[in-house]
Scaffold this active site. Structure first.
Site, PDB file in Angstrom:
ATOM      1  N   ARG A  53       0.866  -1.174   0.000  1.00  0.00           N
ATOM      2  CA  ARG A  53       0.000   0.000   0.000  1.00  0.00           C
ATOM      3  C   ARG A  53       0.906   1.228   0.000  1.00  0.00           C
ATOM      4  NH1 ARG A  53       2.455   1.777   3.467  1.00  0.00           N
ATOM      5  NH2 ARG A  53       0.893   3.354   3.803  1.00  0.00           N
ATOM      6  N   ARG A  90      -7.450  -0.238  -6.720  1.00  0.00           N
ATOM      7  CA  ARG A  90      -7.680   0.845  -5.760  1.00  0.00           C
ATOM      8  C   ARG A  90      -7.858   2.143  -6.559  1.00  0.00           C
ATOM      9  NH1 ARG A  90      -4.150   1.143  -0.542  1.00  0.00           N
ATOM     10  NH2 ARG A  90      -6.067   2.206   0.135  1.00  0.00           N
ATOM     11  N   ASP A 242      -1.658  11.034  -2.115  1.00  0.00           N
ATOM     12  CA  ASP A 242      -2.089   9.997  -3.064  1.00  0.00           C
ATOM     13  C   ASP A 242      -2.454  10.585  -4.414  1.00  0.00           C
ATOM     14  OD1 ASP A 242      -2.723   8.963  -0.172  1.00  0.00           O
ATOM     15  OD2 ASP A 242      -2.438   7.217  -1.474  1.00  0.00           O
TER      16      ASP A 242
END
Ligand code: MRU
Length: 360
Positions: A53, A90, A242
């Site tokens: 992640r 994701r 992100d």
């Protein structure tokens, strides 16, 4: 980074180019265990289920996932299918789409027989570029840290949220790269580590990796940051990201926005470490960032190690309690004091980001 005195990256391809090794981050901080991924479905699962992640790391993992696909079938249709499978794992971190786009742009013009070799070379290049970018973020961040005066007169107290250290990247990290650079340069730092509910990336990952590097740190509950800032116990907040929109709005782990508000209210600089792979100039502002909605079970239950050493899940909410779990939030550009990039520190505004994008 060094783990038990030995250099380690968060992923490494097998020498025979038939697999990708990753750290299974679900097992940290209790166990350091590697997983071997041998195909695109396994790479997609590792991203979706958060064995790996962190925005840069999921991009690099997806790149190697396409390299694994090329061993089986490197035809156009198979590659496009594999990219779609990896890209659907994701939604929020733009690095995933960025890495897949870069791989396809390199591979599709080649003859299928030439693609397997080229895919590993390109995936390695993406991984190595991530390491170099983060090292540069560390240097620029360190130069900035040197301009701060510790409020306690002793050492710089930084606060970070989630994990944007080497475990979230291929090496060095983004937000923690300046911390590691500071430590190497002999500048005294201490890090307040937000636990980062619900997945606890701060408690389980940032605290673990800071301990490995012997960086002084203290774990705090997510709600402690405002109080610490109000009492003058935080010199700066540094987080990762992100996705950064064209106007400088920053999407990062849920809870980041509250830290930025508290930082502004208390005159504490709020800095975001941003590799260029996280900049999305195609998105005008943060309102359009797709925010991942994760399982309610991550909120109603927690994982931890019991007295017998076994990791167990326990319920903390009433039976049947409704829970919502947005995994990211957007901090408006106006609350961001600077973006630490591999090209230097830039303002979180449209003009500066356009110039940066054009020079990339
Ligand atoms: O849900 P995660 O653990 O993938 O979220 C990670 C973060 O939000 C990080 O802070 C971000 O990706 C920056 S990583 C250098």
């Amino acid at each position: 980074m060094l783990v038990a005195g030995r250099p380690m990256r968060s992923l490494w391809p097998a020498p025979a180019r038939d697999a990708l090794h990753v750290i299974d981050q679900r097992r940290l901080p209790h166990e350091l265990v590697a997983a071997r991924l041998t195909g695109v479905a396994e790479a997609a699962r590792a991203i979706r289920e958060m064995w790996v992640r962190g925005a840069p790391l999921i991009g690099a993992t997806a790149a190697y996932g396409l390299a694994l696909q090329c061993r089986v079938d490197a035809g156009d249709a198979a590659l496009q299918r594999a990219a779609a499978e990896l890209g659907a794992t994701r939604p929020t971190a733009v690095n995933l789409q960025w890495a897949l786009g870069r791989m396809l742009a390199r591979l599709l013009p080649l003859a299928p027989l030439a693609r397997a070799e080229a895919a590993w070379v390109e995936a390695d290049a993406i991984a190595d570029a991530d390491v170099a970018a983060n090292a540069a973020i560390g240097r620029h961040g360190l130069a900035w840290l040197r301009t701060l005066r510790p409020r306690d007169g002793r050492r710089l107290n930084l606060l970070t949220h989630c994990n944007a250290g080497w475990l979230a990247t291929v090496d060095w990290g983004t937000a923690l790269a300046p911390v590691y650079a500071a430590q190497a340069a002999g500048l005294e730092v201490h890090v307040w580590v937000d636990e980062t509910r619900p997945r606890n990336q701060g408690a389980s990952l940032s605290a673990w990796e800071l301990a490995q590097q012997r960086v002084p740190h203290t774990l705090v509950a997510d709600n402690a940051g405002g109080h610490l800032m109000q009492r003058g116990r935080v010199d700066a907040v540094i987080v990762g990201c992100d996705r950064v929109a064209a106007n400088g709005d920053v999407c990062n782990k849920i809870g980041t926005y509250l830290k930025a508000l508290a930082a502004r209210a208390n005159g504490v600089p709020f800095m975001v470490a941003m590799p260029l792979s996280t900049l999305d100039l195609g998105l005008p502002d943060g309102a359009a960032v797709p925010i991942e909605e994760r399982s309610a079970r991550e909120v109603t239950h927690v994982h931890g190690r019991g007295p017998d050493g076994a990791v167990v899940e326990v319920q903390i909410a009433p039976d049947g309690c409704a829970a919502a779990n947005p995994a990211f939030d957007v901090t408006p550009a106006a609350l961001v004091d600077g973006l630490i990039t591999e090209r230097g520190i830039v303002a979180a505004d449209g003009a500066a980001l356009r110039r940066l994008g054009q020079s990339a």
